[in-house]
Design a protein around this motif. Structure first.
Motif, PDB file in Angstrom:
ATOM      1  N   GLU A   4       0.853  -1.189   0.000  1.00  0.00           N
ATOM      2  CA  GLU A   4       0.000   0.000   0.000  1.00  0.00           C
ATOM      3  C   GLU A   4       0.888   1.238   0.000  1.00  0.00           C
ATOM      4  N   GLU A   5       0.460   2.290  -0.693  1.00  0.00           N
ATOM      5  CA  GLU A   5       1.295   3.480  -0.836  1.00  0.00           C
ATOM      6  C   GLU A   5       1.176   4.445   0.345  1.00  0.00           C
ATOM      7  N   ASP A   6       0.245   4.211   1.256  1.00  0.00           N
ATOM      8  CA  ASP A   6       0.143   5.063   2.437  1.00  0.00           C
ATOM      9  C   ASP A   6       1.435   4.994   3.236  1.00  0.00           C
ATOM     10  N   LYS A   7       1.820   6.112   3.820  1.00  0.00           N
ATOM     11  CA  LYS A   7       3.028   6.164   4.651  1.00  0.00           C
ATOM     12  C   LYS A   7       2.609   5.939   6.103  1.00  0.00           C
ATOM     13  N   ASN A   8       2.466   4.670   6.443  1.00  0.00           N
ATOM     14  CA  ASN A   8       1.898   4.340   7.747  1.00  0.00           C
ATOM     15  C   ASN A   8       2.429   2.999   8.240  1.00  0.00           C
ATOM     16  N   ALA A   9       2.382   2.831   9.551  1.00  0.00           N
ATOM     17  CA  ALA A   9       2.629   1.547  10.205  1.00  0.00           C
ATOM     18  C   ALA A   9       1.705   1.514  11.407  1.00  0.00           C
TER      19      ALA A   9
ATOM     20  N   GLY B 213       4.538   2.376   1.263  1.00  0.00           N
ATOM     21  CA  GLY B 213       4.786   3.804   1.134  1.00  0.00           C
ATOM     22  C   GLY B 213       5.726   4.332   2.203  1.00  0.00           C
ATOM     23  N   LEU B 214       5.586   3.851   3.428  1.00  0.00           N
ATOM     24  CA  LEU B 214       6.491   4.268   4.510  1.00  0.00           C
ATOM     25  C   LEU B 214       7.829   3.542   4.378  1.00  0.00           C
ATOM     26  N   LEU B 215       7.778   2.290   3.993  1.00  0.00           N
ATOM     27  CA  LEU B 215       9.006   1.497   3.829  1.00  0.00           C
ATOM     28  C   LEU B 215       9.945   2.161   2.824  1.00  0.00           C
ATOM     29  N   ASP B 216       9.382   2.735   1.772  1.00  0.00           N
ATOM     30  CA  ASP B 216      10.190   3.395   0.742  1.00  0.00           C
ATOM     31  C   ASP B 216      10.914   4.636   1.261  1.00  0.00           C
ATOM     32  N   GLU B 217      10.431   5.207   2.362  1.00  0.00           N
ATOM     33  CA  GLU B 217      11.053   6.399   2.942  1.00  0.00           C
ATOM     34  C   GLU B 217      12.180   6.046   3.913  1.00  0.00           C
TER      35      GLU B 217
ATOM     36  N   ASP C 223      18.534  -0.064   8.042  1.00  0.00           N
ATOM     37  CA  ASP C 223      17.966  -1.045   8.964  1.00  0.00           C
ATOM     38  C   ASP C 223      17.701  -0.426  10.332  1.00  0.00           C
ATOM     39  N   ASP C 224      18.543   0.518  10.730  1.00  0.00           N
ATOM     40  CA  ASP C 224      18.355   1.166  12.031  1.00  0.00           C
ATOM     41  C   ASP C 224      17.073   1.994  12.049  1.00  0.00           C
ATOM     42  N   GLU C 225      16.784   2.692  10.951  1.00  0.00           N
ATOM     43  CA  GLU C 225      15.535   3.450  10.884  1.00  0.00           C
ATOM     44  C   GLU C 225      14.336   2.513  10.882  1.00  0.00           C
ATOM     45  N   LEU C 226      14.451   1.405  10.161  1.00  0.00           N
ATOM     46  CA  LEU C 226      13.368   0.422  10.175  1.00  0.00           C
ATOM     47  C   LEU C 226      13.187  -0.147  11.584  1.00  0.00           C
ATOM     48  N   ALA C 227      14.283  -0.382  12.280  1.00  0.00           N
ATOM     49  CA  ALA C 227      14.203  -0.883  13.656  1.00  0.00           C
ATOM     50  C   ALA C 227      13.451   0.099  14.545  1.00  0.00           C
TER      51      ALA C 227
END
Length: 256
Positions: free
Chosen positions: A92-97, A110-114, A118-122
């Motif tokens: 989904e293109e929404d920037k959300n989790a 959408g949020l993953l693309d921003e 790995d540290d930011e994803l963590a």
């Protein structure tokens, strides 16, 4: 009248027996716990089925594995380890989790693309884990839907109309920002869990700076009251957790 009193006493006893008190190490208060971990997991499982029907799962094994590996490192060191945690990316293109009760966490493409590392994803995953650790997800549903509807979700055996409607309402609620205190608490906890998991917690700051820019690009939405923290307030909370101090700029700059 006597029967009414007996019935009231019976249901009051039943209610109290289903509750317990627990010391919340984050708020420093003794609080009522209205449901067991098992019931909360049942609710989360029911909602997760609806989420995965409503949104498309990202068809990228490498990315799904990365998200799960990082998420499991965080959950292994968090302060609530009596449940299993599940991490999935949705196409989904929404920037959300968002986090469901009982350990289910979703992040949109959408949020993953921003996310740049790995540290930011963590940090993003640790923030959502923190909402589950502090029981923010189930508390929000309890306040907005009521205990009875939550029990319907917990016992859901199939796609009955009432269950589907309740699940959709619950999912929409959980995709919104939490109250200011809850968001700031989740940021502070995320920093702690990142440190324990071997991630660079300063990535929380770099991601929140990106999030601030994302919010600037979005259309302006009317806000009634200041219930959700501005990004700079969240950056202040992260810096306080990291360094025990914040800079003068953060004190005076509280723009969204």
């Amino acid at each position: 009248m006597t029967m009414r009193i007996v019935s009231l006493a019976f249901f009051l006893t039943l209610f109290l027996n289903s509750c317990a008190t627990s010391y919340n190490i984050y708020t420093g208060r003794e609080e009522w716990v209205f449901m067991s971990d098992e019931k909360e997991v049942d609710i989360g499982r029911s909602l997760a089925k609806q989420v995965e029907q409503k949104f498309k799962i990202l068809d990228n094994f490498t990315e799904q594995s990365r998200i799960n590996e990082i998420g499991q490192r965080i959950s292994a060191v968090c302060d609530r380890r009596g449940i299993l945690y599940y991490f999935k990316a949705m196409d989904e293109e929404d920037k959300n989790a968002f986090a469901l009760p009982g350990g289910y966490i979703y992040i949109f493409k959408g949020l993953l693309d921003e996310i740049g590392s790995d540290d930011e994803l963590a940090y993003v995953l640790a923030h959502e884990v923190s909402h589950i650790v502090a029981r923010h997800s189930v508390d929000r549903l309890k306040k907005n839907l009521g205990f009875n509807l939550l029990m319907i979700l917990a016992k859901a055996a199939g796609p009955q109309p009432q269950t589907v409607r309740t699940a959709n309402t619950a999912i929409n609620l959980l995709m919104l920002s939490y109250a200011r205190e809850d968001e700031l608490m989740a940021d502070r906890l995320a920093v702690r869990f990142m440190k324990r998991g071997g991630f660079n917690p300063e990535a929380a700051i770099s991601f929140l700076e990106k999030l601030k820019e994302i919010k600037r690009r979005e259309p302006i939405r009317p806000v009634s009251g200041r219930t959700h923290p501005y990004i700079n307030e969240r950056i202040k909370a992260v810096k306080e957790e990291l360094y025990g101090r914040i800079g003068f700029e953060e004190y005076i700059n509280i723009s969204p």
